[in-house]
Scaffold this motif. Structure first.
Motif, mmCIF file in Angstrom:
data_model
loop_
_atom_site.group_PDB
_atom_site.id
_atom_site.type_symbol
_atom_site.label_atom_id
_atom_site.label_comp_id
_atom_site.label_asym_id
_atom_site.label_seq_id
_atom_site.Cartn_x
_atom_site.Cartn_y
_atom_site.Cartn_z
ATOM 1 N N ASP A 1 59.469 28.241 74.266
ATOM 2 C CA ASP A 1 59.273 28.411 72.832
ATOM 3 C C ASP A 1 60.561 28.058 72.121
ATOM 4 N N MET A 2 60.450 27.599 70.870
ATOM 5 C CA MET A 2 61.632 27.156 70.149
ATOM 6 C C MET A 2 61.396 27.254 68.650
ATOM 7 N N ASP A 3 62.405 27.691 67.931
ATOM 8 C CA ASP A 3 62.470 27.624 66.480
ATOM 9 C C ASP A 3 63.544 26.592 66.152
ATOM 10 N N ALA A 4 63.204 25.598 65.338
ATOM 11 C CA ALA A 4 64.155 24.536 65.018
ATOM 12 C C ALA A 4 64.171 24.279 63.521
ATOM 13 N N GLN A 5 65.322 23.820 63.059
ATOM 14 C CA GLN A 5 65.431 23.421 61.666
ATOM 15 C C GLN A 5 66.452 22.303 61.527
ATOM 16 N N MET A 6 66.154 21.384 60.628
ATOM 17 C CA MET A 6 67.071 20.305 60.286
ATOM 18 C C MET A 6 67.110 20.268 58.763
ATOM 19 N N GLN A 7 68.291 20.361 58.208
ATOM 20 C CA GLN A 7 68.423 20.433 56.758
ATOM 21 C C GLN A 7 69.316 19.313 56.258
ATOM 22 N N GLY A 8 68.918 18.692 55.143
ATOM 23 C CA GLY A 8 69.746 17.684 54.484
ATOM 24 C C GLY A 8 69.773 16.334 55.177
ATOM 25 N N PHE A 9 68.703 15.961 55.897
ATOM 26 C CA PHE A 9 68.674 14.670 56.578
ATOM 27 C C PHE A 9 68.523 13.560 55.536
ATOM 28 N N SER A 10 69.421 12.589 55.548
ATOM 29 C CA SER A 10 69.413 11.494 54.580
ATOM 30 C C SER A 10 68.314 10.492 54.899
ATOM 31 N N LEU A 11 67.403 10.286 53.963
ATOM 32 C CA LEU A 11 66.338 9.307 54.156
ATOM 33 C C LEU A 11 66.873 7.880 54.175
ATOM 34 N N VAL A 12 67.954 7.627 53.443
ATOM 35 C CA VAL A 12 68.551 6.290 53.403
ATOM 36 C C VAL A 12 69.011 5.866 54.802
ATOM 37 N N SER A 13 69.463 6.805 55.602
ATOM 38 C CA SER A 13 69.936 6.471 56.952
ATOM 39 C C SER A 13 68.807 5.996 57.864
ATOM 40 N N MET A 14 67.556 6.207 57.470
ATOM 41 C CA MET A 14 66.409 5.776 58.270
ATOM 42 C C MET A 14 65.959 4.349 57.950
ATOM 43 N N ASN A 15 66.525 3.724 56.923
ATOM 44 C CA ASN A 15 66.073 2.406 56.487
ATOM 45 C C ASN A 15 66.109 1.362 57.595
ATOM 46 N N ARG A 16 67.154 1.305 58.349
ATOM 47 C CA ARG A 16 67.274 0.309 59.413
ATOM 48 C C ARG A 16 66.131 0.445 60.424
ATOM 49 N N PHE A 17 65.813 1.660 60.813
ATOM 50 C CA PHE A 17 64.709 1.916 61.743
ATOM 51 C C PHE A 17 63.361 1.598 61.103
ATOM 52 N N LEU A 18 63.159 2.061 59.879
ATOM 53 C CA LEU A 18 61.869 1.883 59.206
ATOM 54 C C LEU A 18 61.522 0.422 58.947
ATOM 55 N N LEU A 19 62.507 -0.399 58.622
ATOM 56 C CA LEU A 19 62.245 -1.802 58.349
ATOM 57 C C LEU A 19 61.663 -2.518 59.557
ATOM 58 N N ASN A 20 61.981 -2.061 60.755
ATOM 59 C CA ASN A 20 61.434 -2.659 61.975
ATOM 60 C C ASN A 20 60.033 -2.148 62.291
ATOM 61 N N LYS A 21 59.639 -1.014 61.738
ATOM 62 C CA LYS A 21 58.359 -0.384 62.079
ATOM 63 C C LYS A 21 57.313 -0.460 60.967
ATOM 64 N N VAL A 22 57.713 -0.193 59.738
ATOM 65 C CA VAL A 22 56.791 -0.169 58.603
ATOM 66 C C VAL A 22 57.488 -0.774 57.378
ATOM 67 N N PRO A 23 56.748 -1.297 56.432
ATOM 68 C CA PRO A 23 57.373 -1.854 55.224
ATOM 69 C C PRO A 23 57.746 -0.745 54.233
ATOM 70 N N MET A 24 58.777 0.005 54.553
ATOM 71 C CA MET A 24 59.169 1.141 53.716
ATOM 72 C C MET A 24 60.684 1.312 53.772
ATOM 73 N N THR A 25 61.306 1.540 52.631
ATOM 74 C CA THR A 25 62.734 1.859 52.580
ATOM 75 C C THR A 25 62.956 2.940 51.529
ATOM 76 N N PHE A 26 64.129 3.563 51.604
ATOM 77 C CA PHE A 26 64.500 4.613 50.652
ATOM 78 C C PHE A 26 65.815 4.250 49.982
ATOM 79 N N LYS A 27 65.928 4.535 48.690
ATOM 80 C CA LYS A 27 67.173 4.320 47.954
ATOM 81 C C LYS A 27 67.977 5.605 47.838
#
Length: 71
Positions: free
Chosen positions: A33-59
């Motif tokens: 069992d596990m309780d997890a949390q991630m706070q303040g993850f920047s969506l802009v940092s995902m742009n490089r990954f997302l561009l290869n998978k889906v047509p979506m980016t964040f500003k």
């Protein structure tokens, strides 16, 4: 037979990650069992990954994730 864990970390510049839980590998099937949390993850940092998978980016923006899982 039960082991406990507590993990803390930083990722994506300003995000914080924390997970607390336990595991019993001697059980059949293994129990955990596990309780997890991630706070303040920047969506802009995902742009490089997302561009290869889906047509979506964040500003700008960030997200928080909270989870409680058990098996």
């Amino acid at each position: 037979p039960r082991s406990f864990f507590h993990v803390k970390g930083k990722g994506s510049g300003t995000s914080n990650f924390k997970a607390i839980g336990s595991v019993n590998l001697l059980a059949d099937p293994a129990e955990w069992d596990m309780d997890a949390q991630m706070q303040g993850f920047s969506l802009v940092s995902m742009n490089r990954f997302l561009l290869n998978k889906v047509p979506m980016t964040f500003k700008k923006g960030s997200f928080d994730l909270y989870a409680e899982v058990k098996s």
